[in-house]
Write an enzyme that holds these catalytic residues in place. Structure first.
Site, PDB file in Angstrom:
ATOM      1  N   PHE A   1       6.591  20.811  39.037  1.00 40.39           N
ATOM      2  CA  PHE A   1       6.694  19.432  38.593  1.00 40.39           C
ATOM      3  C   PHE A   1       6.292  18.540  39.763  1.00 40.39           C
ATOM      4  CE2 PHE A   1       8.556  15.290  38.022  1.00 40.39           C
ATOM      5  CZ  PHE A   1       8.182  14.992  36.726  1.00 40.39           C
TER       6      PHE A   1
ATOM      7  N   ASP B   1       5.042  19.689  48.628  1.00 42.72           N
ATOM      8  CA  ASP B   1       5.641  18.580  47.898  1.00 42.72           C
ATOM      9  C   ASP B   1       7.141  18.582  48.185  1.00 42.72           C
ATOM     10  OD1 ASP B   1       6.865  16.911  46.064  1.00 42.72           O
ATOM     11  OD2 ASP B   1       5.558  17.455  44.393  1.00 42.72           O
TER      12      ASP B   1
ATOM     13  N   LYS C   1      10.630   9.373  46.937  1.00 43.47           N
ATOM     14  CA  LYS C   1      12.020   9.221  46.524  1.00 43.47           C
ATOM     15  C   LYS C   1      12.905   8.657  47.643  1.00 43.47           C
ATOM     16  CE  LYS C   1      11.880  12.441  42.636  1.00 43.47           C
ATOM     17  NZ  LYS C   1      11.742  11.393  41.628  1.00 43.47           N
TER      18      LYS C   1
END
Length: 416
Positions: free
Chosen positions: A153, A238, A267
């Site tokens: 994801f 990531d 984030k």
């Protein structure tokens, strides 16, 4: 008044149903939120429109690593709001140099390319890897390939969902961009077999979050680093969810003692205040991007840089990494004691690293969604994924007694 009558009276005066319906009335239904409407938050706790307090055990998918309203981050944002919030990259502002220099230093790299959201950072990494492949490795034009993992994801843009194997994310959004080769997650042999002269990068989450906190052995990341170096392929990590203190280290890759060629961050870099993301790499990688080849009006804006620098300052103390490690052991010990516990199995397994866990629920007890609904009724916010798994990722500022309390509620929810 009986408990039943009290519950009925509370429901009759609750503001939540009306507020929730109003929120859903004019918004696209691309999310399926739990029925709670938050109006205030501080630290690890939120308060809804009815004044009910809930413990946040999701932390915005790690965007709120430092909790809601961390004083140092709010102070940095407020101070910058009174100065300048946006210039665009057509000009240079006075917060840019410090942010990029300190982020590069924290990563042990030379250069930073700031963006806004995590998906933008992943798209940036894809472009950089392809450009590096053509300019440096000598891959023929339009032939670059990037190896990706099953269960990944990385965001929801059309490029990214094109190499997802999640039907909800992918189906109905094609046609998709070519140039991606999928292999099983953490399978070094499969990655090696997939590498061709046109391979420019391996894009990987050191820990897969959306799949339920799937954690490979450290030997995988060590082997991947060695493989990418030997084959002249970029290792792009990531760390958008896993990085910036969540796992007990600054980066999840640190557990294996490896450094990727590209860090993809987001984030928590914005402290839960403003979207901030970045690709961080050495000059021989990021240096392939020239003027006009990539950019963002808001990427690297003054407000984002001020908040991002304050986040880096918090991480430089090591306090939050240490809290994630220590409280992560509490989380692990409590979950271990719950696995298979009588009278019903309840929790059948889990995976955790630092303050991050994927907890597998016995389907006979309830779906992940149903358990999260029970937790909400008990005053705990959590999120399900892939049917029978729930994710726990509290802010790193959570108090130990609050963590124990949340896990008590989980035990009650799976025993219902």
């Amino acid at each position: 008044m009986t408990l039943l009558n009290e519950a009925q009276a509370t429901a009759a005066t609750s503001l939540t149903p009306t507020a929730f319906a109003a929120a859903e009335a004019h918004s696209a239904h691309n999310y399926h939120p739990l029925e709670v409407v938050i109006s205030h938050a501080e630290g690890a706790w939120v308060t809804d429109v009815d004044g009910r307090r809930c413990l946040d055990m999701l932390a915005g998918y790690s965007a709120l690593n430092f909790g809601h309203g961390h004083p140092a981050l709010l102070s940095a944002a407020r101070e910058q709001l009174d100065k300048v919030t946006l210039t665009s990259r057509a000009f240079v502002h006075d917060q840019f140099a410090e942010f990029t220099a300190r982020l590069a230093a924290m990563c042990g790299k030379d250069m930073v390319l700031p963006m806004n959201t995590g998906a933008e950072a992943v798209e940036t990494a894809i472009k950089v890897a392809r450009k590096w492949g053509y300019d440096v490795k000598g891959v023929p034009a339009d032939r670059a390939e990037i190896i990706v993992m099953a269960g990944n994801f990385h965001g929801r843009t059309t490029t990214i969902v094109g190499f997802s194997d999640d039907a909800d994310a992918r189906d109905g959004f094609g046609p998709f961009a070519p140039g991606f080769v999928m292999v099983p997650y953490a399978d070094l042999a499969a990655i090696e077999a997939a590498i061709t002269p046109n391979t420019v990068a391996v894009l990987v989450e050191p820990i897969q979050g959306e799949s339920g906190v799937v954690i490979p052995g450290d030997d995988f990341l060590i082997g991947l680093r060695e493989l990418c170096t030997r084959e002249n392929v970029l290792f792009a990590a990531d760390e958008i969810q896993a990085g910036l203190g969540r796992t007990g280290y600054t980066f999840a890759c640190d557990h294996a003692g490896v450094k990727p060629d590209m860090y993809i961050l987001g984030k928590a870099l914005g402290g839960g205040i403003v979207p901030v993301s970045a690709v961080v790499a050495d000059r021989d990688v990021l240096g392939v991007i020239g003027p006009g080849q990539h950019g963002s009006t808001f990427g690297g804006n003054p407000l984002a840089c001020a908040v991002g620098t304050a986040v880096i300052e918090l991480l430089e103390t090591g306090e939050f990494q240490a809290r994630a490690e220590a409280l992560g052991q509490v989380l692990r010990d409590r979950l271990l004691a719950m696995v298979g516990k009588a009278p019903n199995k309840g929790i059948v397994g889990f995976r955790s690293r630092g303050l991050w866990a994927g907890v597998d629920i016995d389907p006979a007890v309830g779906t992940g969604r149903e358990i999260c609904e029970r937790l909400l009724a008990l005053g705990v916010l959590a999120k399900d994924t892939h049917g029978s798994t729930i994710r726990l990722a509290p802010p790193l500022v959570i108090a130990e007694n609050d963590l124990h309390w949340a896990l008590d509620q989980l035990e009650a929810a799976v025993s219902a």
